[in-house]
Design a protein around this motif. Sequence first.
Motif, PDB file in Angstrom:
ATOM      1  N   TYR A  61     -25.793  14.192 -16.254  1.00  0.00           N
ATOM      2  CA  TYR A  61     -27.085  13.851 -15.655  1.00  0.00           C
ATOM      3  C   TYR A  61     -28.236  14.526 -16.406  1.00  0.00           C
ATOM      4  CZ  TYR A  61     -30.637  13.610 -11.917  1.00  0.00           C
ATOM      5  OH  TYR A  61     -31.791  13.393 -11.192  1.00  0.00           O
ATOM      6  N   ILE A  62     -28.082  15.816 -16.661  1.00  0.00           N
ATOM      7  CA  ILE A  62     -29.127  16.581 -17.346  1.00  0.00           C
ATOM      8  C   ILE A  62     -29.314  16.080 -18.775  1.00  0.00           C
ATOM      9  CG2 ILE A  62     -29.714  18.878 -18.244  1.00  0.00           C
ATOM     10  CD1 ILE A  62     -28.141  19.953 -15.730  1.00  0.00           C
ATOM     11  N   SER A  63     -28.220  15.804 -19.478  1.00  0.00           N
ATOM     12  CA  SER A  63     -28.321  15.350 -20.867  1.00  0.00           C
ATOM     13  C   SER A  63     -29.107  14.044 -20.967  1.00  0.00           C
ATOM     14  CB  SER A  63     -26.929  15.177 -21.477  1.00  0.00           C
ATOM     15  OG  SER A  63     -26.207  14.136 -20.825  1.00  0.00           O
ATOM     16  N   GLY A  64     -28.953  13.179 -19.958  1.00  0.00           N
ATOM     17  CA  GLY A  64     -29.704  11.926 -19.956  1.00  0.00           C
ATOM     18  C   GLY A  64     -31.197  12.158 -19.873  1.00  0.00           C
ATOM     19  N   TYR A  65     -31.633  13.037 -18.975  1.00  0.00           N
ATOM     20  CA  TYR A  65     -33.066  13.263 -18.801  1.00  0.00           C
ATOM     21  C   TYR A  65     -33.661  14.083 -19.941  1.00  0.00           C
ATOM     22  CZ  TYR A  65     -33.256  10.951 -14.355  1.00  0.00           C
ATOM     23  OH  TYR A  65     -33.229   9.975 -13.382  1.00  0.00           O
ATOM     24  N   VAL A  66     -32.866  14.965 -20.535  1.00  0.00           N
ATOM     25  CA  VAL A  66     -33.350  15.690 -21.709  1.00  0.00           C
ATOM     26  C   VAL A  66     -33.653  14.699 -22.835  1.00  0.00           C
ATOM     27  CG1 VAL A  66     -32.684  17.296 -23.551  1.00  0.00           C
ATOM     28  CG2 VAL A  66     -32.216  17.869 -21.149  1.00  0.00           C
ATOM     29  N   THR A  67     -32.765  13.727 -23.028  1.00  0.00           N
ATOM     30  CA  THR A  67     -32.976  12.716 -24.068  1.00  0.00           C
ATOM     31  C   THR A  67     -34.190  11.845 -23.756  1.00  0.00           C
ATOM     32  OG1 THR A  67     -30.585  12.648 -24.462  1.00  0.00           O
ATOM     33  CG2 THR A  67     -31.892  10.843 -25.369  1.00  0.00           C
ATOM     34  N   LEU A  68     -34.349  11.463 -22.493  1.00  0.00           N
ATOM     35  CA  LEU A  68     -35.513  10.667 -22.090  1.00  0.00           C
ATOM     36  C   LEU A  68     -36.818  11.418 -22.326  1.00  0.00           C
ATOM     37  CD1 LEU A  68     -34.147   9.170 -18.752  1.00  0.00           C
ATOM     38  CD2 LEU A  68     -34.857   7.844 -20.738  1.00  0.00           C
ATOM     39  N   GLY A  69     -36.735  12.744 -22.367  1.00  0.00           N
ATOM     40  CA  GLY A  69     -37.930  13.557 -22.547  1.00  0.00           C
ATOM     41  C   GLY A  69     -38.511  13.505 -23.945  1.00  0.00           C
ATOM     42  N   PHE A  70     -37.711  13.082 -24.957  1.00  0.00           N
ATOM     43  CA  PHE A  70     -38.253  13.131 -26.316  1.00  0.00           C
ATOM     44  C   PHE A  70     -37.936  11.916 -27.189  1.00  0.00           C
ATOM     45  CE2 PHE A  70     -33.970  14.660 -27.030  1.00  0.00           C
ATOM     46  CZ  PHE A  70     -33.648  14.199 -28.297  1.00  0.00           C
ATOM     47  N   SER A  71     -36.850  11.186 -26.901  1.00  0.00           N
ATOM     48  CA  SER A  71     -36.407  10.142 -27.829  1.00  0.00           C
ATOM     49  C   SER A  71     -37.190   8.838 -27.655  1.00  0.00           C
ATOM     50  CB  SER A  71     -34.920   9.859 -27.639  1.00  0.00           C
ATOM     51  OG  SER A  71     -34.497   8.821 -28.515  1.00  0.00           O
ATOM     52  N   ASN A  72     -37.397   8.138 -28.779  1.00  0.00           N
ATOM     53  CA  ASN A  72     -38.013   6.810 -28.762  1.00  0.00           C
ATOM     54  C   ASN A  72     -37.063   5.740 -29.325  1.00  0.00           C
ATOM     55  OD1 ASN A  72     -40.600   7.450 -27.676  1.00  0.00           O
ATOM     56  ND2 ASN A  72     -41.165   8.369 -29.632  1.00  0.00           N
ATOM     57  N   LEU A  73     -35.782   6.082 -29.450  1.00  0.00           N
ATOM     58  CA  LEU A  73     -34.780   5.124 -29.909  1.00  0.00           C
ATOM     59  C   LEU A  73     -34.280   4.338 -28.701  1.00  0.00           C
ATOM     60  CD1 LEU A  73     -32.770   7.442 -32.335  1.00  0.00           C
ATOM     61  CD2 LEU A  73     -34.556   5.793 -32.936  1.00  0.00           C
ATOM     62  N   TRP A  74     -34.616   3.054 -28.630  1.00  0.00           N
ATOM     63  CA  TRP A  74     -34.333   2.292 -27.415  1.00  0.00           C
ATOM     64  C   TRP A  74     -32.847   2.208 -27.107  1.00  0.00           C
ATOM     65  CZ3 TRP A  74     -31.290  -2.053 -27.565  1.00  0.00           C
ATOM     66  CH2 TRP A  74     -31.141  -2.680 -28.805  1.00  0.00           C
ATOM     67  N   TYR A  75     -32.004   2.060 -28.134  1.00  0.00           N
ATOM     68  CA  TYR A  75     -30.572   1.948 -27.886  1.00  0.00           C
ATOM     69  C   TYR A  75     -30.000   3.275 -27.373  1.00  0.00           C
ATOM     70  CZ  TYR A  75     -30.873   3.646 -32.734  1.00  0.00           C
ATOM     71  OH  TYR A  75     -31.203   4.341 -33.857  1.00  0.00           O
TER      72      TYR A  75
END
Length: 418
Positions: A305-319
């Motif tokens: 769960y945490i790893s998902g939101y950490v990624t949403l916090g910075f990534s712009n790669l849609w896939y």
Amino acid sequence: MNTFMALHPNIKIRLLTSFISRFVGNMVFPFMAIYFAKEFGTATAGFLLLINVIVSLITSFFGGYVSDRFGRKRVMILAQAIQIIAFSIMATANSPWFISSVTTFAMMVMQSISSGLMNPAAEAMLIDVSTKENRQFMYSVNYWSVNLSIAAGSIIGGLYFNSHRFVLFVILALTSVFIFMLLAFFMKESRHEQTSRTKTTTALQLIRDMGKSYQIVITDRRFLIFCLAHLLIVSLEFQMNNYIAIRLARDFHSLILGYSVDGLKLLSWLRVENTVLIVFFTLLVNQWMKRYQPNRVLFIGLILYISGYVTLGFSNLWYLLFFMIIVSSLGELMYVPICQTMMASMAQESVRGSYMAVYGLVFQGAKIMGSLGVIIGAFLPSLGMATLYLILGISGIYCFYRSIQMVHEPIDSLGAES
């Protein structure tokens, strides 16, 4: 065997009434901010909505206490009666014959009072009539029901709130009457009025008695650490509609399968993906997780769960974002039922309603942290915000671990099946 039909009748009634009220409520309430902003202005609308949150919060402390003192059913019926009055007047104030935004707001406040009374009593009742063996299943079904009702209600409200507002308010009032009848005639009292205490005769004595109830809760270190853990974790979810939404709107623009997609459109797709995964896989994941020890499921779920939101916090790669929504949704499905089962096991029987009122602060605090994320995000780069999310997540995991270590009964026995 854990099946829906094997659950206590009170649980089945509560799950049904919760689904109906959330389904119909989400046709209206998510859009009231837009309604008030149009009628009173954006700044005033924000203030009015804040008043509603505060009123519900204050009332919940009273509702938790009186449900312990006088019984769950009485409080729930009183709350539902208030809701019928509020929705009926709200419908009248948005009818073809009479329009009053001031009356609508006043009835919103009355509805907030109703919610404050209802929620702690209803949550405490679920714990009263459930067992360690079926709580995890019960909370899984409830979680599935909540997500389905919110998704379906929001879609209908988005289509018809502006054009058929009066009809939606009438539906709210009618369904409130139906729910009142279910509570009054089919639900059984799970906690009878306490007769062992000295009868309260004055408001001062009532306040003192309520203070004693909440003193038990606030001196329960394990429960408070658990609430802090859940607050830190849930606060990540509230970033989705705050900083993450702003970041994607600002930074994301890409071609996806030949279509030009901006950040807001991507955000809506990610929300739909999360909702679909929750609705279709909640019960399947619950059955799958039964074969594993609940404490392992909890911590693995939290990490996903945490790893998902950490990624949403910075990534712009849609896939990558679409993939991490799958990861975070799986983590959510794993940790939420076990987390709620833990909470139920901690609430002392004599003051369960008071425990549920304090537990409600978790979600109010998470809303505040979601708003703070927007302010902090104005000064930190996206990688800095992602790092902050990681710190919050790790802190939440540590607090969950400390909470588990503070009890003699291991988490493996909370809702686990042999």
